[in-house]
Motif scaffolding. Structure first.
Motif, PDB file in Angstrom:
ATOM      1  N   GLU A 160       0.834  -1.198   0.000  1.00  0.00           N
ATOM      2  CA  GLU A 160       0.000   0.000   0.000  1.00  0.00           C
ATOM      3  C   GLU A 160       0.871   1.251   0.000  1.00  0.00           C
ATOM      4  O   GLU A 160       1.814   1.369   0.772  1.00  0.00           O
ATOM      5  N   GLN A 161       0.532   2.174  -0.914  1.00  0.00           N
ATOM      6  CA  GLN A 161       1.282   3.426  -1.054  1.00  0.00           C
ATOM      7  C   GLN A 161       0.372   4.610  -0.729  1.00  0.00           C
ATOM      8  O   GLN A 161      -0.854   4.507  -0.792  1.00  0.00           O
ATOM      9  N   ARG A 162       1.007   5.713  -0.397  1.00  0.00           N
ATOM     10  CA  ARG A 162       0.239   6.926  -0.062  1.00  0.00           C
ATOM     11  C   ARG A 162      -0.454   7.454  -1.317  1.00  0.00           C
ATOM     12  O   ARG A 162       0.118   7.496  -2.400  1.00  0.00           O
ATOM     13  N   ARG A 163      -1.693   7.841  -1.135  1.00  0.00           N
ATOM     14  CA  ARG A 163      -2.499   8.367  -2.238  1.00  0.00           C
ATOM     15  C   ARG A 163      -2.955   9.772  -1.905  1.00  0.00           C
ATOM     16  O   ARG A 163      -3.471  10.022  -0.814  1.00  0.00           O
ATOM     17  N   GLU A 164      -2.772  10.682  -2.853  1.00  0.00           N
ATOM     18  CA  GLU A 164      -3.140  12.084  -2.611  1.00  0.00           C
ATOM     19  C   GLU A 164      -3.894  12.613  -3.832  1.00  0.00           C
ATOM     20  O   GLU A 164      -3.461  12.439  -4.968  1.00  0.00           O
ATOM     21  N   ARG A 165      -5.013  13.258  -3.571  1.00  0.00           N
ATOM     22  CA  ARG A 165      -5.821  13.827  -4.640  1.00  0.00           C
ATOM     23  C   ARG A 165      -5.402  15.278  -4.861  1.00  0.00           C
ATOM     24  O   ARG A 165      -5.491  16.110  -3.954  1.00  0.00           O
ATOM     25  N   VAL A 166      -4.939  15.572  -6.070  1.00  0.00           N
ATOM     26  CA  VAL A 166      -4.510  16.923  -6.438  1.00  0.00           C
ATOM     27  C   VAL A 166      -5.403  17.388  -7.583  1.00  0.00           C
ATOM     28  O   VAL A 166      -5.264  16.938  -8.726  1.00  0.00           O
ATOM     29  N   GLU A 167      -6.330  18.288  -7.258  1.00  0.00           N
ATOM     30  CA  GLU A 167      -7.331  18.739  -8.229  1.00  0.00           C
ATOM     31  C   GLU A 167      -8.031  17.519  -8.829  1.00  0.00           C
ATOM     32  O   GLU A 167      -8.621  16.725  -8.103  1.00  0.00           O
ATOM     33  N   ARG A 168      -7.924  17.297 -10.133  1.00  0.00           N
ATOM     34  CA  ARG A 168      -8.672  16.214 -10.758  1.00  0.00           C
ATOM     35  C   ARG A 168      -7.842  14.939 -10.909  1.00  0.00           C
ATOM     36  O   ARG A 168      -8.296  13.980 -11.533  1.00  0.00           O
ATOM     37  N   VAL A 169      -6.623  14.923 -10.363  1.00  0.00           N
ATOM     38  CA  VAL A 169      -5.731  13.776 -10.518  1.00  0.00           C
ATOM     39  C   VAL A 169      -5.397  13.185  -9.161  1.00  0.00           C
ATOM     40  O   VAL A 169      -5.139  13.910  -8.205  1.00  0.00           O
ATOM     41  N   ASP A 170      -5.403  11.844  -9.099  1.00  0.00           N
ATOM     42  CA  ASP A 170      -4.936  11.141  -7.908  1.00  0.00           C
ATOM     43  C   ASP A 170      -3.491  10.712  -8.120  1.00  0.00           C
ATOM     44  O   ASP A 170      -3.170  10.063  -9.130  1.00  0.00           O
ATOM     45  N   LEU A 171      -2.624  11.076  -7.171  1.00  0.00           N
ATOM     46  CA  LEU A 171      -1.225  10.667  -7.223  1.00  0.00           C
ATOM     47  C   LEU A 171      -0.982   9.567  -6.203  1.00  0.00           C
ATOM     48  O   LEU A 171      -1.255   9.742  -5.015  1.00  0.00           O
ATOM     49  N   HIS A 172      -0.502   8.437  -6.680  1.00  0.00           N
ATOM     50  CA  HIS A 172      -0.103   7.338  -5.812  1.00  0.00           C
ATOM     51  C   HIS A 172       1.421   7.440  -5.692  1.00  0.00           C
ATOM     52  O   HIS A 172       2.142   7.252  -6.681  1.00  0.00           O
ATOM     53  N   LEU A 173       1.890   7.770  -4.497  1.00  0.00           N
ATOM     54  CA  LEU A 173       3.259   8.240  -4.322  1.00  0.00           C
ATOM     55  C   LEU A 173       4.178   7.169  -3.754  1.00  0.00           C
ATOM     56  O   LEU A 173       3.839   6.498  -2.767  1.00  0.00           O
ATOM     57  N   PRO A 174       5.359   7.016  -4.355  1.00  0.00           N
ATOM     58  CA  PRO A 174       6.331   6.061  -3.820  1.00  0.00           C
ATOM     59  C   PRO A 174       6.989   6.595  -2.551  1.00  0.00           C
ATOM     60  O   PRO A 174       7.010   7.803  -2.300  1.00  0.00           O
ATOM     61  N   ASP A 175       7.527   5.683  -1.777  1.00  0.00           N
ATOM     62  CA  ASP A 175       8.261   6.060  -0.564  1.00  0.00           C
ATOM     63  C   ASP A 175       9.695   6.388  -0.986  1.00  0.00           C
ATOM     64  O   ASP A 175      10.590   5.547  -0.912  1.00  0.00           O
ATOM     65  N   ALA A 176       9.873   7.614  -1.473  1.00  0.00           N
ATOM     66  CA  ALA A 176      11.188   8.000  -2.009  1.00  0.00           C
ATOM     67  C   ALA A 176      11.347   9.505  -1.905  1.00  0.00           C
ATOM     68  O   ALA A 176      10.371  10.258  -1.832  1.00  0.00           O
ATOM     69  N   ASP A 177      12.594   9.944  -1.879  1.00  0.00           N
ATOM     70  CA  ASP A 177      12.900  11.374  -1.841  1.00  0.00           C
ATOM     71  C   ASP A 177      13.128  11.886  -3.256  1.00  0.00           C
ATOM     72  O   ASP A 177      13.593  11.162  -4.140  1.00  0.00           O
ATOM     73  N   GLY A 178      12.822  13.167  -3.442  1.00  0.00           N
ATOM     74  CA  GLY A 178      13.106  13.813  -4.716  1.00  0.00           C
ATOM     75  C   GLY A 178      12.083  13.468  -5.781  1.00  0.00           C
ATOM     76  O   GLY A 178      11.286  12.548  -5.636  1.00  0.00           O
ATOM     77  N   PRO A 179      12.070  14.242  -6.855  1.00  0.00           N
ATOM     78  CA  PRO A 179      11.116  13.999  -7.952  1.00  0.00           C
ATOM     79  C   PRO A 179      11.312  12.607  -8.558  1.00  0.00           C
ATOM     80  O   PRO A 179      12.430  12.153  -8.745  1.00  0.00           O
ATOM     81  N   ARG A 180      10.187  11.957  -8.865  1.00  0.00           N
ATOM     82  CA  ARG A 180      10.203  10.614  -9.404  1.00  0.00           C
ATOM     83  C   ARG A 180       9.503  10.595 -10.766  1.00  0.00           C
ATOM     84  O   ARG A 180       8.633  11.420 -11.043  1.00  0.00           O
ATOM     85  N   PRO A 181       9.880   9.684 -11.644  1.00  0.00           N
ATOM     86  CA  PRO A 181       9.146   9.549 -12.910  1.00  0.00           C
ATOM     87  C   PRO A 181       7.698   9.161 -12.629  1.00  0.00           C
ATOM     88  O   PRO A 181       7.366   8.700 -11.525  1.00  0.00           O
ATOM     89  N   ALA A 182       6.836   9.334 -13.618  1.00  0.00           N
ATOM     90  CA  ALA A 182       5.403   9.106 -13.401  1.00  0.00           C
ATOM     91  C   ALA A 182       4.798   8.305 -14.551  1.00  0.00           C
ATOM     92  O   ALA A 182       5.245   8.398 -15.702  1.00  0.00           O
ATOM     93  N   VAL A 183       3.776   7.542 -14.206  1.00  0.00           N
ATOM     94  CA  VAL A 183       2.956   6.834 -15.193  1.00  0.00           C
ATOM     95  C   VAL A 183       1.533   7.345 -15.042  1.00  0.00           C
ATOM     96  O   VAL A 183       0.934   7.227 -13.960  1.00  0.00           O
ATOM     97  N   LEU A 184       0.985   7.923 -16.111  1.00  0.00           N
ATOM     98  CA  LEU A 184      -0.395   8.408 -16.097  1.00  0.00           C
ATOM     99  C   LEU A 184      -1.269   7.372 -16.806  1.00  0.00           C
ATOM    100  O   LEU A 184      -1.052   7.059 -17.976  1.00  0.00           O
ATOM    101  N   PHE A 185      -2.254   6.847 -16.092  1.00  0.00           N
ATOM    102  CA  PHE A 185      -3.129   5.804 -16.622  1.00  0.00           C
ATOM    103  C   PHE A 185      -4.405   6.444 -17.192  1.00  0.00           C
ATOM    104  O   PHE A 185      -5.044   7.266 -16.525  1.00  0.00           O
ATOM    105  N   VAL A 186      -4.760   6.051 -18.412  1.00  0.00           N
ATOM    106  CA  VAL A 186      -5.923   6.608 -19.117  1.00  0.00           C
ATOM    107  C   VAL A 186      -6.946   5.491 -19.284  1.00  0.00           C
ATOM    108  O   VAL A 186      -6.720   4.524 -20.018  1.00  0.00           O
TER     109      VAL A 186
END
Length: 512
Positions: free
Chosen positions: A286-312
């Protein structure tokens, strides 16, 4: 003896039913093809007020054609008739059934949808550009005048299977269609009509087959719920929009079976958990999930900017459906899995509620991409887009002109070219064409072997184009899996395919 009343579609007369009518009569049934008022140009058994080829009298509209069918019903000696409507023809057939419900044993819809109450036949035209042009013409002229015969029949429906000589005859005998027959609303039928037995004949080279309709029913599409009724049966034919020309023998046999009450019954299965709400097949941390405006971000346990996968997600998804896709276990599972591997998993809802909504949905995708890339926890130069099912058409924009930050496109059981009856043939949403411009952009494609035939054809078209231009496509095959395999097959092979696709996508995000 069963008596069939055969009502033709736009621009055609009773002549188009001749081969089917002959076969019905050979089987011992009565067959009455209708040539509606103004639609001369051939010879049906029954005509309206005009002589063949004379054109439509002034004021010919849908009510005129309803009158034609009612008069024919009144002239038939049989106590009951089976009304068969092809495309536009179902409108006068339904109108006539509303006036003579006690004479109608069954209504058969041949490659057409059930009209919504009060909807004009114009809404049946699959080509959106043509439909909009006719709507504008009707507004400017008050629906007076004639619509010339089509120069391109495929804009009205797939011509797959129609022999060349039959297509020539279709063109040669076509009549101008009175515009008011298409723009006048269908009278709302009474309760007696809604209780009549019905049969749908689906032409799978022009639209969905029975299996796809059942999958939409399971998704909760409200317009299909009424079709899951014991009095409604379905057949399918592997041909285009004109089965009376391409498969007359098969269509005649189906009509006889329909009159006998046969046909596949759809199952609503309301008590069963629908596939899209079943658990994700992999157990992921289970990872942390945060709703930012109209997008939900499922966030890794890591420091610094991480690459992203956007699911459509796929669709169309009914506008009022709850929960919405970003809360479905399927997509939250994928997003959580991406986060467990060190990438931000992003999920959102787009506006693909109907096949006419692709422009709006594509704008939603673009807006979600910008929001994800702008988040400080995301490395905006390392993003992948992952498309599912009907969402696959929206990959076309990104394949046509891949931005430098787009490191990978993934597609799982995707639709990669518009289906024939979606009216998108001339649109930009055709990944099977734009893949030629994708260059070295990695594409991870998960293909299922038990795919709907109409979708499988679009994947074959895409792969042929990809091979021709040497696109960087990684194909993950699941020979025994079905569309939506994650929640309906749940085999070890299914889990392996998900893992392989995810690790490939994340691997491309990590490449320098």
């Amino acid at each position: 003896m069963t008596a069939f009343v055969l009502v033709p579609g736009a621009h055609t007369g009773g002549w188009i039913w001749e081969d089917v009518a002959d076969r019905l009569r050979e089987a011992g049934a009565e067959a009455h093809p209708v040539t509606l008022t103004g639609m001369g140009g051939g010879h049906g058994e029954y005509g309206g007020h005009d002589e063949a080829g004379a054109g439509a009298p002034a004021g010919t509209d849908l009510e005129t054609h309803i009158d034609d069918v009612v008069r024919l019903i009144d002239e038939i000696d049989a106590p009951e008739v089976v009304l068969v409507g092809h495309c536009y023809g179902v409108h006068p057939a339904l109108g006539a059934a509303g006036r003579r419900p006690e004479r109608v044993a069954r209504i058969v819809y041949v490659d057409t949808t059930v009209p919504q109450d009060g909807a004009p036949a114009l809404e049946l035209i699959p080509d959106q550009t043509l439909r909009d042009a006719l709507r504008k013409q009707a507004e400017e002229t008050g629906a007076d005048g004639l619509l010339p015969p089509p120069a391109e029949w495929q804009r009205w429906g797939s011509v797959a299977g129609v022999p060349e000589d039959a297509l020539d005859r279709l063109t040669g005998l076509a009549a101008p269609q009175p515009l008011a027959t298409l723009t006048r609303p269908l009278p709302v039928p009474g309760g007696a009509v809604s209780g009549l037995p019905t049969t749908g004949v689906l032409c799978t080279a022009n639209g969905p087959g029975i299996a796809m309709v059942e999958s939409l029913l399971a998704l909760g599409e409200p317009r299909l719920q009424a079709l899951a009724h014991p009095r409604t049966g379905f057949f399918e034919i592997a041909t285009g929009h004109w089965p009376m020309l391409s498969a007359p023998g098969e269509l005649a046999a189906i009509l006889l079976r329909a009159a006998a009450g046969e046909g596949h019954r759809l199952s609503a299965a309301a008590s069963e958990t629908p596939p899209h709400l079943r658990p994700f097949p992999l157990d992921v941390p289970e990872q942390r999930r945060e709703r930012v405006e109209r997008v939900d971000l499922h966030l890794p346990d890591a420091d610094g900017p991480r690459p992203a996968v956007l699911f459509v997600h796929g669709g169309p998804v009914p506008a009022g459906m709850r929960p919405t896709p970003r809360d479905w276990p399927l997509y939250t599972g994928y997003a959580q899995y991406a986060a467990s591997l060190g990438a931000v998993g992003a999920m959102f809802d787009h506006g693909l509620h109907d096949v006419t909504d692709y422009e709006r949905a594509a704008e939603d995708v673009a807006a979600a991409v910008e929001l994800v890339r702008a988040d400080p926890r995301v490395d905006g130069d390392r993003v992948a887009l992952w498309f599912f099912s009907a969402g696959g058409l929206m990959s076309a924009d990104w394949l046509a002109a891949p931005p430098p930050w787009l490191r990978c496109v993934a597609a799982t059981y995707p639709i990669l070219a518009p289906l024939p009856n979606w009216g998108l043939a001339g649109s930009r949403f055709r990944p099977a064409a734009t893949v030629r411009a994708a260059g070295s952009l990695p594409v991870v494609l998960t293909r299922v072997g038990r795919e709907f035939a109409e979708i499988a054809a679009t994947v074959r078209e895409f792969l042929a184009a990809a091979e021709d231009c040497e696109a960087a496509v990684e194909l993950i095959d699941l020979p025994d899996a079905r569309h939506g395999f994650e929640t309906i097959d749940r085999t070890e092979h299914a889990r392996d395919a998900i893992e392989r696709a995810m690790r490939s996508v994340v691997g491309h995000l990590r490449e320098s």
